[in-house]
Design an enzyme around this catalytic site. Structure first.
Site, PDB file in Angstrom:
ATOM      1  N   TYR A 132       0.832  -1.202   0.000  1.00 22.07           N
ATOM      2  CA  TYR A 132       0.000   0.000   0.000  1.00 22.07           C
ATOM      3  C   TYR A 132       0.867   1.253   0.000  1.00 22.07           C
ATOM      4  O   TYR A 132       1.589   1.512   0.964  1.00 22.07           O
ATOM      5  CB  TYR A 132      -0.866  -0.061   1.253  1.00 22.07           C
ATOM      6  CG  TYR A 132      -1.943   0.974   1.427  1.00 22.07           C
ATOM      7  CD1 TYR A 132      -2.309   1.859   0.421  1.00 22.07           C
ATOM      8  CD2 TYR A 132      -2.630   1.031   2.632  1.00 22.07           C
ATOM      9  CE1 TYR A 132      -3.314   2.783   0.622  1.00 22.07           C
ATOM     10  CE2 TYR A 132      -3.642   1.949   2.843  1.00 22.07           C
ATOM     11  CZ  TYR A 132      -3.983   2.819   1.848  1.00 22.07           C
ATOM     12  OH  TYR A 132      -4.981   3.732   2.053  1.00 22.07           O
ATOM     13  N   LYS A 160      -1.502  -1.390  -3.944  1.00 23.98           N
ATOM     14  CA  LYS A 160      -2.591  -0.419  -3.802  1.00 23.98           C
ATOM     15  C   LYS A 160      -1.967   0.965  -3.876  1.00 23.98           C
ATOM     16  O   LYS A 160      -1.190   1.355  -3.018  1.00 23.98           O
ATOM     17  CB  LYS A 160      -3.333  -0.604  -2.481  1.00 23.98           C
ATOM     18  CG  LYS A 160      -4.444   0.426  -2.251  1.00 23.98           C
ATOM     19  CD  LYS A 160      -5.080   0.268  -0.869  1.00 23.98           C
ATOM     20  CE  LYS A 160      -6.117   1.359  -0.620  1.00 23.98           C
ATOM     21  NZ  LYS A 160      -6.686   1.287   0.764  1.00 23.98           N
TER      22      LYS A 160
END
Length: 294
Positions: A132, A160
């Site tokens: 992320y 992400k």
């Protein structure tokens, strides 16, 4: 690997006294299952850092015991490596499908430190991991070189990307072209999709699970003509103050959770009125009704 196109970064519903509301949690999870959306537990939208270890364990145990027909991912976030490794070891024993690994908070590590951090977590995992990039929360970007260093790790499944930068997205695509990238920004999905995005990790799908699923399908299929400006306005409404305050307040307005309670320092007092949220909710409902069979 996991092919789910939409993951809902689920809110953690709480009672008015701040305790986790497990009845509402199950209800929210079942709505996501019905829509076919993957579920991400105790990320930033789920106020994961505001929950203690026993609460986090209770949330993931409760959801995994439901035996959902959609995949479930658990957030891994903090700044103490051993604590995160212990959390991963606990979750390895549950029927979870994946982990979301975030850059260590506050310390702002460079490329070498980030590479070593992610490698240690990947080594400890027995499940696929999404990494992320969210510099607005962590204080540090993940350089493309970090992804190149860990690309061959068997547990590195996806990225992400939530920096808000299409340039960063493109740099990641060039650095690791075989690693799927998911948008972490609901409103940027039409643009990321055109650049090869695999899907979305969404806040909006908390309140609009079916409509957001259709939104994702249309974006990934290049059918974006019906999306503007509605979805831009809708996603902006969910971030007028810190996430997940608007989402929780709209869920209460829709009768889907009983209380908008949050953990400090988040508070519903940040949002003066839910009128605009209610208005945009009706517009999304109308859009879904008009587009779901097209």
């Amino acid at each position: 690997m996991i092919n789910t196109q939409l993951w809902t970064a689920l809110v953690t519903p709480m009672q008015s006294d701040g305790q986790i509301d497990f009845d509402d949690l199950e209800s929210l999870v079942r709505r996501q299952e019905k829509a076919g959306n993957g579920v991400l537990l105790i990320g930033s939208t789920g106020e994961g850092l505001a929950l203690d270890d026993e609460e986090k364990k209770a949330v993931v145990e409760h959801v995994t015991e439901l035996k959902l027909s959609v995949p479930v991912m658990a957030g891994v976030g903090g700044y103490n490596l051993e604590t995160q490794k212990q959390w991963i070891r606990f979750c390895n024993g549950l029927e979870l499908d994946a982990f979301l690994l975030v850059t260590p908070l506050y310390s702002k590590p460079g490329p070498v430190g980030q590479t070593e951090w992610f490698t240690a977590l990947l080594n400890g995992s027995e499940k696929p991991c999404m990494i992320y990039n969210i510099p607005g929360r962590t204080g540090a970007k993940i350089p493309p070189s970090v992804f190149r260093e860990i690309e061959s790790h068997s547990n590195f499944w996806s990225i992400k990307e939530a920096s808000g930068s299409i340039q960063d997205f493109q740099a990641f695509r060039e650095a690791v072209p075989n690693i799927p990238i998911y948008s972490g920004d609901d409103g940027l999905l039409p643009f990321f999709s055109a650049a090869g995005c695999r899907g979305l990790v969404s806040v909006a799908s908390n309140v609009w699970p079916e409509a957001t699923n259709l939104y994702v399908q249309k974006c990934l299929n290049g059918q974006t003509e019906s999306l503007f400006p509605l979805w831009k306005h809708a996603t902006e409404m969910l971030f007028t103050v810190s996430n997940p305050i608007p989402a929780k307040m709209l869920l209460v307005e829709k009768g889907l959770i009983k209380s908008p309670a949050l953990r400090m320092p988040l508070t519903t007092s940040e949002l003066d009125s839910t009128r605009k949220l209610v208005d945009i909710d009706k517009e999304i409902a109308d859009w879904y009704s008009q587009n779901k069979t097209k």
